[in-house]
Enzyme design. Sequence first.
Site, short mmCIF file in Angstrom:
data_model
loop_
_atom_site.label_atom_id
_atom_site.label_comp_id
_atom_site.label_asym_id
_atom_site.label_seq_id
_atom_site.Cartn_x
_atom_site.Cartn_y
_atom_site.Cartn_z
N ASN A 91 22.14 5.45 1.90
CA ASN A 91 22.97 4.25 1.81
C ASN A 91 22.08 3.01 1.75
OD1 ASN A 91 23.41 2.17 4.20
ND2 ASN A 91 22.89 4.13 5.16
N PHE B 50 24.59 -4.07 6.07
CA PHE B 50 25.37 -4.70 7.14
C PHE B 50 26.66 -5.33 6.61
CE2 PHE B 50 21.64 -5.69 10.31
CZ PHE B 50 21.53 -4.33 10.59
N SER C 280 17.48 -1.28 10.40
CA SER C 280 18.06 -0.94 9.11
C SER C 280 17.08 -1.29 8.00
CB SER C 280 19.36 -1.71 8.88
OG SER C 280 19.78 -1.58 7.53
N ASN D 144 17.96 -1.89 4.98
CA ASN D 144 18.73 -2.48 3.90
C ASN D 144 18.94 -3.98 4.00
OD1 ASN D 144 19.11 0.12 2.73
ND2 ASN D 144 20.68 0.53 4.27
N THR D 145 18.35 -4.61 5.03
CA THR D 145 18.31 -6.07 5.14
C THR D 145 16.86 -6.49 5.04
OG1 THR D 145 20.30 -6.18 6.52
CG2 THR D 145 18.80 -8.06 6.61
N LYS E 247 17.58 -0.14 18.93
CA LYS E 247 17.58 0.93 17.92
C LYS E 247 16.39 0.75 16.99
CE LYS E 247 20.59 3.58 14.90
NZ LYS E 247 22.00 3.84 14.52
N ASN F 260 17.16 5.17 13.45
CA ASN F 260 17.95 4.77 12.29
C ASN F 260 17.58 5.67 11.10
OD1 ASN F 260 19.56 3.12 10.50
ND2 ASN F 260 19.18 1.40 11.88
#
Length: 362
Positions: free
Chosen positions: A110, A114, A173, A175-176, A215, A244
Site C-alpha cells: 500500500n 495517511f 510509514s 508513504n509520507t 511504532k 510497520n
Amino acid sequence: MSLFDTLGRNLLFTFDPETAHGLSIRALRCGVPLPGRAVSSPRLRVSLCGLDFPNPLGMAAGYDKNGEVPDALLRLGFGFAEIGTVTPLAQSGNPKPRIFRLTEDEAVINRLGFNNEGHERCEQRLAARAGRPGIVGVNIGANKDSADRIGDYELGVKRFARHASYLTVNISSPNTPGLRNMQARESLAELLSRVMAARDAEAARLGRKTPIFLKIAPDLHEADLEDIAAEVVEKGVEGIIVSNTTISRPHLASSQRNETGGLSGKPLFARSTIVLAKMRRLLGPDVAIIGVGGVNSSDTALEKIRAGADLVQLYTGMIYAGPTMPARIVEGMARFAEAEGISSLSEIRGARLAHWADRTLD
C-alpha cells in the site's frame, strides 16, 4: 478457512482492494452477523501498562482509520483494537490505485499516505463510545504538508488522551515523504520529549496517564535500533510496536511486487520478528512490545511472543483468511496454553529470543 470466510473472501476479491476495504467497514458498521465467537480464557489475559487485555491479539492500525468500528472489531475476538492513523487535518492521501494484493504471497503493498478524516471526526466517534468496555488505542500521525510535524503529534496527544486506552506515535510509514527520518536519534529525542511532556500535561488534567507506544519501521540497521532503544528508555516511553510495513521486497512471486509502497503480510514475518527480538534484547524486560508483521495463525502469534512480544497485532492476514480469523487464533492460543499447562502466555515470552535476535538484518 471456514466456508463463510471463503465465500466472503471470494466476494470481496471481485472488487479492487480499496473498494473491498470500504465494503468490509460498512458490513461491520451495519452489524452483519458472523459465525462463532472467540473463547475467553484466563490463561490469555495480559496486564500491561495499567491495562487489562482479555487476550494478546489486536487489530493493527490501518484498517479502521477513522474510528468507525472499534467495537465491532472487538466482537470479532480481538483483545484490543487500534484505530488510525489519524492526522490533525483531513487528507485524501496519495493518488489511486494505491493498494495492491499480492495473492501468491499472501501480502499487500500500500501507498495510502495517511488518508483519513482528521482529528475532529474521529474524536466525535470516540466520544460517542465513552463508557463502553474494551481497549481501543489511537494511532496518531502528522499531516503530509505540516510545517511542524512534531506539533501534529502533540495535538494528537492533547486531542485523544482522554479517549484512548493508549496512544501510538507513528513515525514509520514509508508513504509520507520524510516521515521515517524522525526515527533518527536527534529528531526522535525532540519528538519523544515533546510528546511525553504533552502526555504528562494531559495526565495531570485527566487524573490518569495514557500509555505511549512508538511504532517503528523494520527497515532499520543495528545502530538505529540501539539509538531508538536508548531514547525510549531515557524518555520513559511505555512501549514500542515492531513493526510497520517494509520497503524491501523479499523473494516475492507476484507480478505486482515492484509497486512502490509498504509491504505487509506473510513475507514480513521474519524481518519484523528479528527486529522485535533485537529490540527486546536492547530494551530489557520492562518496556512493553507489541509484535506485528506476518501474523496469520496462532503459531505465528505465539512465535512473536517467544521472540519477546507481550502482545501481537495483525491486519493483512485477515484479508486472506477472513473475519473469523481472530477468533480462531485466540482459540488456538488458548488450546496451546492449556496443553502446555501454563497459566499465562507471559511464561513463554522470550523463550526463542536468541534464535531471532542473533540473526542478521539483510
